[in-house]
Design a protein around this motif. Structure first.
Motif, PDB file in Angstrom:
ATOM      1  N   GLU A 108      27.764 -85.524  55.695  1.00 16.16           N
ATOM      2  CA  GLU A 108      27.195 -86.717  55.070  1.00 16.16           C
ATOM      3  C   GLU A 108      25.668 -86.626  55.015  1.00 16.16           C
ATOM      4  O   GLU A 108      25.049 -87.008  54.017  1.00 16.16           O
ATOM      5  N   ARG A 138      24.770 -84.240  52.260  1.00 15.27           N
ATOM      6  CA  ARG A 138      24.975 -84.879  50.976  1.00 15.27           C
ATOM      7  C   ARG A 138      23.812 -85.826  50.650  1.00 15.27           C
ATOM      8  O   ARG A 138      23.289 -85.835  49.538  1.00 15.27           O
ATOM      9  N   ASP A 139      23.415 -86.625  51.648  1.00 12.00           N
ATOM     10  CA  ASP A 139      22.286 -87.542  51.448  1.00 12.00           C
ATOM     11  C   ASP A 139      21.000 -86.788  51.159  1.00 12.00           C
ATOM     12  O   ASP A 139      20.220 -87.177  50.283  1.00 12.00           O
ATOM     13  N   LYS A 150      20.734 -83.831  49.811  1.00 13.59           N
ATOM     14  CA  LYS A 150      20.832 -83.259  48.473  1.00 13.59           C
ATOM     15  C   LYS A 150      20.577 -84.324  47.409  1.00 13.59           C
ATOM     16  O   LYS A 150      19.865 -84.076  46.433  1.00 13.59           O
ATOM     17  N   GLU A 151      21.120 -85.527  47.596  1.00 13.91           N
ATOM     18  CA  GLU A 151      20.887 -86.620  46.656  1.00 13.91           C
ATOM     19  C   GLU A 151      19.410 -86.987  46.595  1.00 13.91           C
ATOM     20  O   GLU A 151      18.860 -87.209  45.514  1.00 13.91           O
ATOM     21  N   HIS A 152      18.755 -87.063  47.753  1.00 11.41           N
ATOM     22  CA  HIS A 152      17.328 -87.377  47.795  1.00 11.41           C
ATOM     23  C   HIS A 152      16.515 -86.297  47.092  1.00 11.41           C
ATOM     24  O   HIS A 152      15.582 -86.597  46.350  1.00 11.41           O
ATOM     25  N   GLU A 184      17.525 -84.264  44.699  1.00 15.98           N
ATOM     26  CA  GLU A 184      17.758 -84.371  43.260  1.00 15.98           C
ATOM     27  C   GLU A 184      16.982 -85.544  42.667  1.00 15.98           C
ATOM     28  O   GLU A 184      16.414 -85.438  41.574  1.00 15.98           O
ATOM     29  N   TYR A 185      16.936 -86.665  43.394  1.00 17.44           N
ATOM     30  CA  TYR A 185      16.213 -87.842  42.926  1.00 17.44           C
ATOM     31  C   TYR A 185      14.725 -87.539  42.814  1.00 17.44           C
ATOM     32  O   TYR A 185      14.092 -87.849  41.803  1.00 17.44           O
TER      33      TYR A 185
END
Length: 121
Positions: free
Chosen positions: A3, A6-7, A9-11, A13-14
């Motif tokens: 998790e 994943r967080d 990676k999302e940050h 990408e953002y």
């Protein structure tokens, strides 16, 4: 652990998208990175006395999350004029080079004509 990755990676990408959007804001925007068109709007809250509010190029689906365009009109026009000036100077330089080449071609044609006259004699 998964998790957190994943967080992260999302940050990442953002923030990469934020960087791409900020780099893309040059000249008059036609499309927002989200795919929507941009429109010209006037900020009525920024009206002073008889002066109208500031004008912006804004994504039609604008949300203040950093992933959409909201660019001041003056800045966009200024950057567009600078871009066009550079393009104009490049074209002017190319035109001068073409004129020089045309002069060289004329000189060569005169030399060829002179050589053909000598050959006939």
């Amino acid at each position: 652990m998964d998790e957190e990755l994943r967080d992260e990676k999302e940050h990442r990408e953002y923030y990469n998208m934020l960087h791409a959007v900020s780099d893309a804001q040059h000249g008059i925007p036609q499309l927002c990175p989200c795919g929507s068109i941009t429109k010209e709007t006037v900020d009525e809250d920024d009206t002073y006395d008889y002066l109208p509010g500031k004008t912006y190029f804004v994504c039609k689906d604008f949300v203040n999350d950093g992933l959409h365009f909201r660019q001041p009109w003056v800045k966009a026009i200024q950057e567009e004029v600078e871009r066009l000036k550079i393009k104009f100077y490049e074209q002017e330089k190319l035109l001068r080079e073409c004129e020089a080449i045309k002069a060289q071609v004329r000189l060569l044609l005169h030399r060829v004509a002179a050589l053909e006259k000598e050959k006939e004699i």
